[in-house]
Design a protein around this motif. Structure first.
Motif, PDB file in Angstrom:
ATOM      1  N   ASN A 143       0.554  -1.479   0.116  1.00 46.14           N
ATOM      2  CA  ASN A 143      -0.228   0.224   0.034  1.00 46.14           C
ATOM      3  C   ASN A 143       1.462   1.393  -0.247  1.00 46.14           C
ATOM      4  OD1 ASN A 143      -2.528  -1.268  -0.088  1.00 46.14           O
ATOM      5  ND2 ASN A 143      -2.724  -1.310   1.920  1.00 46.14           N
ATOM      6  N   GLU A 198      -9.126  -1.185   0.674  1.00 47.05           N
ATOM      7  CA  GLU A 198      -8.557  -1.540  -0.044  1.00 47.05           C
ATOM      8  C   GLU A 198      -7.641  -2.962   0.242  1.00 47.05           C
ATOM      9  OE1 GLU A 198      -6.442  -0.826  -4.052  1.00 47.05           O
ATOM     10  OE2 GLU A 198      -8.894   0.154  -4.562  1.00 47.05           O
ATOM     11  N   THR A 199      -7.478  -3.846   0.205  1.00 44.60           N
ATOM     12  CA  THR A 199      -6.678  -4.648   0.696  1.00 44.60           C
ATOM     13  C   THR A 199      -5.197  -5.261  -0.132  1.00 44.60           C
ATOM     14  OG1 THR A 199      -7.881  -7.286   0.325  1.00 44.60           O
ATOM     15  CG2 THR A 199      -8.019  -5.291   2.660  1.00 44.60           C
ATOM     16  N   ALA A 200      -4.107  -5.830   0.420  1.00 42.64           N
ATOM     17  CA  ALA A 200      -3.320  -6.337  -0.527  1.00 42.64           C
ATOM     18  C   ALA A 200      -1.977  -7.256  -0.495  1.00 42.64           C
ATOM     19  CB  ALA A 200      -2.219  -5.117  -0.594  1.00 42.64           C
ATOM     20  N   ALA A 201      -1.919  -8.435  -1.036  1.00 44.67           N
ATOM     21  CA  ALA A 201      -1.255  -9.124   0.011  1.00 44.67           C
ATOM     22  C   ALA A 201       0.147  -8.741   1.342  1.00 44.67           C
ATOM     23  CB  ALA A 201      -0.911 -10.265  -1.074  1.00 44.67           C
ATOM     24  N   PHE A 202      -0.140  -9.460   2.481  1.00 47.94           N
ATOM     25  CA  PHE A 202       1.300  -8.982   3.001  1.00 47.94           C
ATOM     26  C   PHE A 202       2.277 -10.112   3.177  1.00 47.94           C
ATOM     27  CE2 PHE A 202       3.457  -7.803   6.175  1.00 47.94           C
ATOM     28  CZ  PHE A 202       3.812  -6.800   6.675  1.00 47.94           C
ATOM     29  N   SER A 203       3.260 -10.555   2.818  1.00 50.76           N
ATOM     30  CA  SER A 203       3.913 -11.172   2.089  1.00 50.76           C
ATOM     31  C   SER A 203       5.106 -10.449   1.547  1.00 50.76           C
ATOM     32  CB  SER A 203       3.979 -12.556   1.400  1.00 50.76           C
ATOM     33  OG  SER A 203       3.720 -12.748   0.639  1.00 50.76           O
ATOM     34  N   VAL A 229      -3.134  -5.619   9.108  1.00 57.53           N
ATOM     35  CA  VAL A 229      -2.315  -6.791   8.652  1.00 57.53           C
ATOM     36  C   VAL A 229      -2.957  -8.239   9.718  1.00 57.53           C
ATOM     37  CG1 VAL A 229      -0.539  -8.286   7.975  1.00 57.53           C
ATOM     38  CG2 VAL A 229       0.249  -6.090   8.043  1.00 57.53           C
ATOM     39  N   ALA A 264      -2.876 -10.197   4.414  1.00 54.59           N
ATOM     40  CA  ALA A 264      -3.706  -9.735   3.585  1.00 54.59           C
ATOM     41  C   ALA A 264      -3.357  -7.931   5.304  1.00 54.59           C
ATOM     42  CB  ALA A 264      -4.569  -9.358   2.934  1.00 54.59           C
ATOM     43  N   SER A 265      -3.060  -6.752   4.300  1.00 57.76           N
ATOM     44  CA  SER A 265      -2.979  -5.836   5.236  1.00 57.76           C
ATOM     45  C   SER A 265      -3.973  -4.576   4.057  1.00 57.76           C
ATOM     46  CB  SER A 265      -1.325  -4.980   5.270  1.00 57.76           C
ATOM     47  OG  SER A 265      -1.312  -4.212   3.443  1.00 57.76           O
ATOM     48  N   HIS A 266      -5.196  -3.611   5.165  1.00 57.73           N
ATOM     49  CA  HIS A 266      -5.195  -1.921   4.710  1.00 57.73           C
ATOM     50  C   HIS A 266      -5.092  -1.440   5.219  1.00 57.73           C
ATOM     51  CE1 HIS A 266      -7.473  -4.135   8.042  1.00 57.73           C
ATOM     52  NE2 HIS A 266      -8.085  -2.972   7.731  1.00 57.73           N
TER      53      HIS A 266
END
Length: 509
Positions: free
Chosen positions: A21, A34-39, A113, A117-119
């Motif tokens: 983000n 919105e969310t996004a993958a966190f890795s 997180v 996923a993070s937002h």
């Protein structure tokens, strides 16, 4: 410096640095809602990308009502129960977003997180109680000044565990303590005549914890004119709060004076240098001194004091084993302060992970007439500069505690006192050592004090064993002549070997 391959191994199979983000306006725009993958290594990659661009300061503009807010009214602004994060969850940790205002003007973005996923946490004025502050209209899109971490017990009670707020500052404490010493993510040119550069944490990614894990991980993006960095900070509550800090730095410019594992604390006055003679209290200080365990295994104790002039001390070492600000005075009578309770302030002990190479522990003692100012600063300064474009990785463990996990196997300094001598040019010191073999009469038969002073000279010296209390006192007078400063070094010895830690002090006019 700590190698990245070791850094990854230390992190193990836990979630690595990461998020995609927006953080800085120069890089992207907000992805609100919105969310996004966190890795992976997204925060690491973000810091590296940020370092390749010119520095752009985070927003610091505020509505006038918040910009001119008194500190008392500012700290009255608190998140409402519905504004607390994971407040109704069983994770054991609660996040309280902190409002901007007063001296905390810089905008910080917070990402949560969960499930890989993070937002982005969006600012909402309705989630805050503004106390007596009457705002003409609710502010919008302010982001935050940081966050407070609360620990929830099985019975539902909450206790403050840590706070991240302002620049790269964060602090923690052990159960039943009051906040005191403050940690810094990085220092640049502290005490340098060229002026200090203040790095900031401009965004946080907070991983939701589980009660079974009993640990919470925070990822942070650090930024300043000269460097960007990615941090992974893992907080373990317990009898002592243990915080593991792992970081990667990406310099925009070569930095020849920077500090790792930095800390700051208050020393207003104490018995070794009583600037506060006309005070009902015995002392007012969050720390007794700086403890060091050198790479060679020597235990060193350096009392601190509130000086008349700025003092910078360098304790040269290689691969230090530990250092920190310790509060050794744990009785109310040591201070006699019914409101501050300095005896309840945490000690902060640092254990480097990996080889840090040659450098020095630096101590900066800043004159202060304000007992709320944290005028004592300590950090590790590497002999090797941070080179522009060259990544540097490091790791260390913090113990926020009543006493560090490792203690000297010899007698330690229980008290340091200073005052006038017989003549105006003479100064008298009384040092109390405690523990070790000090109660063992046969082994103490040939005990002596190994004392040196430079410049100046020793005019009187006497040893007072008190073996029934496992203590030993050393009283000595020095003639400083016309000098404005002199270095003192004292160690108790018996049978040709040290039986105490090394006591160091710098006397100044």
């Amino acid at each position: 410096m700590f190698k990245r391959r070791d850094f990854i191994q230390l992190a193990g199979k836990a979630a690595a640095l990461g998020a995609v983000n927006a953080v800085a306006p120069a890089l992207a725009q907000d992805q609100a809602g919105e969310t996004a993958a966190f890795s992976g290594n997204n925060v690491y990659d973000l810091a590296r990308a940020l370092a390749s661009k010119p520095f752009a300061a985070p927003a610091a503009d505020l509505p006038s009502a918040l910009d001119s807010l008194s500190y008392e009214n500012f700290i009255a602004i608190r998140a409402k129960p519905e504004g607390l994060i994971w407040n109704d969850d069983s994770s054991g940790f609660v996040i309280e977003p902190l409002h901007r205002g007063s001296i905390f003007k810089t905008a910080v973005q917070i990402y949560l997180v969960e499930g890989g996923a993070s937002h982005k946490l969006n600012y909402d004025a309705s989630q805050f109680d503004f106390g007596r502050l009457n705002l003409p209209s609710p502010p919008a899109k302010l982001d935050f000044s940081g966050f407070r971490l609360l620990r929830r017990s099985n019975s539902g009670e909450t206790q403050e565990l840590a706070t991240f707020q302002g620049a790269s500052f964060f602090r923690s404490l052990a159960p039943s303590q009051n906040f005191g010493v403050t940690s810094r993510g990085l220092t640049i040119r502290t005490g340098d005549a060229r002026g200090e550069e203040i790095p900031v944490f401009r965004a946080f990614w907070i991983e939701k914890a589980s009660r079974a894990a009993n640990a919470l991980t925070v990822h942070a993006l650090l930024d300043s004119e000269s460097v960007a960095g990615a941090y992974r900070i893992t907080i373990h509550p317990g009898d002592a709060t243990i915080i593991d800090v792992e970081g990667s730095l990406f310099p925009r410019a070569t930095i020849d004076n920077y500090g790792l594992a930095a800390m700051s604390a208050t020393c207003f006055f104490n018995p070794v240098d009583r600037r506060g003679d006309d005070d009902v209290r015995n002392a007012a200080a969050e720390l007794s001194g700086l403890q060091m365990l050198t790479g060679a295994g020597e235990w060193v104790w350096r009392p601190v004091s509130n000086r008349n002039n700025l003092q910078i001390s360098e304790f040269v070492d290689s691969n230090p084993k530990g250092f920190g600000f310790l509060q050794r005075d744990r009785d109310f009578d040591d201070f006699y302060d019914l409101s501050q309770h300095w005896e309840r302030r945490p000690s902060l002990w640092i254990e480097p992970i990996g080889d840090w190479g040659p450098g020095s522990v630096e101590l900066v003692e800043i004159p202060s007439d304000n007992e709320n100012a944290q005028n004592m600063i300590a950090f590790w300064r590497s002999k090797t500069p941070l080179a522009k474009g060259q990544q540097a990785d490091f790791a260390y463990r913090q113990f926020w505690c009543w006493s560090p996990p490792a203690a000297p196997p010899v007698a330690t300094t229980a008290d340091s006192r200073g005052g006038h001598g017989v003549s105006p040019k003479e100064r008298r010191f009384l040092i109390e050592f405690s523990g070790g073999i000090l109660g063992d009469a046969p082994r103490m038969a040939d005990a002596k004090a190994n004392l040196s002073v430079s410049p100046g000279k020793i005019v009187a010296q006497r040893l007072y064993p008190a073996m029934d209390r496992k203590k030993c006192y050393v009283q000595f007078d020095i003639d400083v002549g016309g000098e404005t400063a002199c270095e003192l070094r004292l160690t108790l010895e018996a049978q040709g070997a040290p039986i105490s830690e090394t006591w160091l002090y710098r006397w100044t006019t």
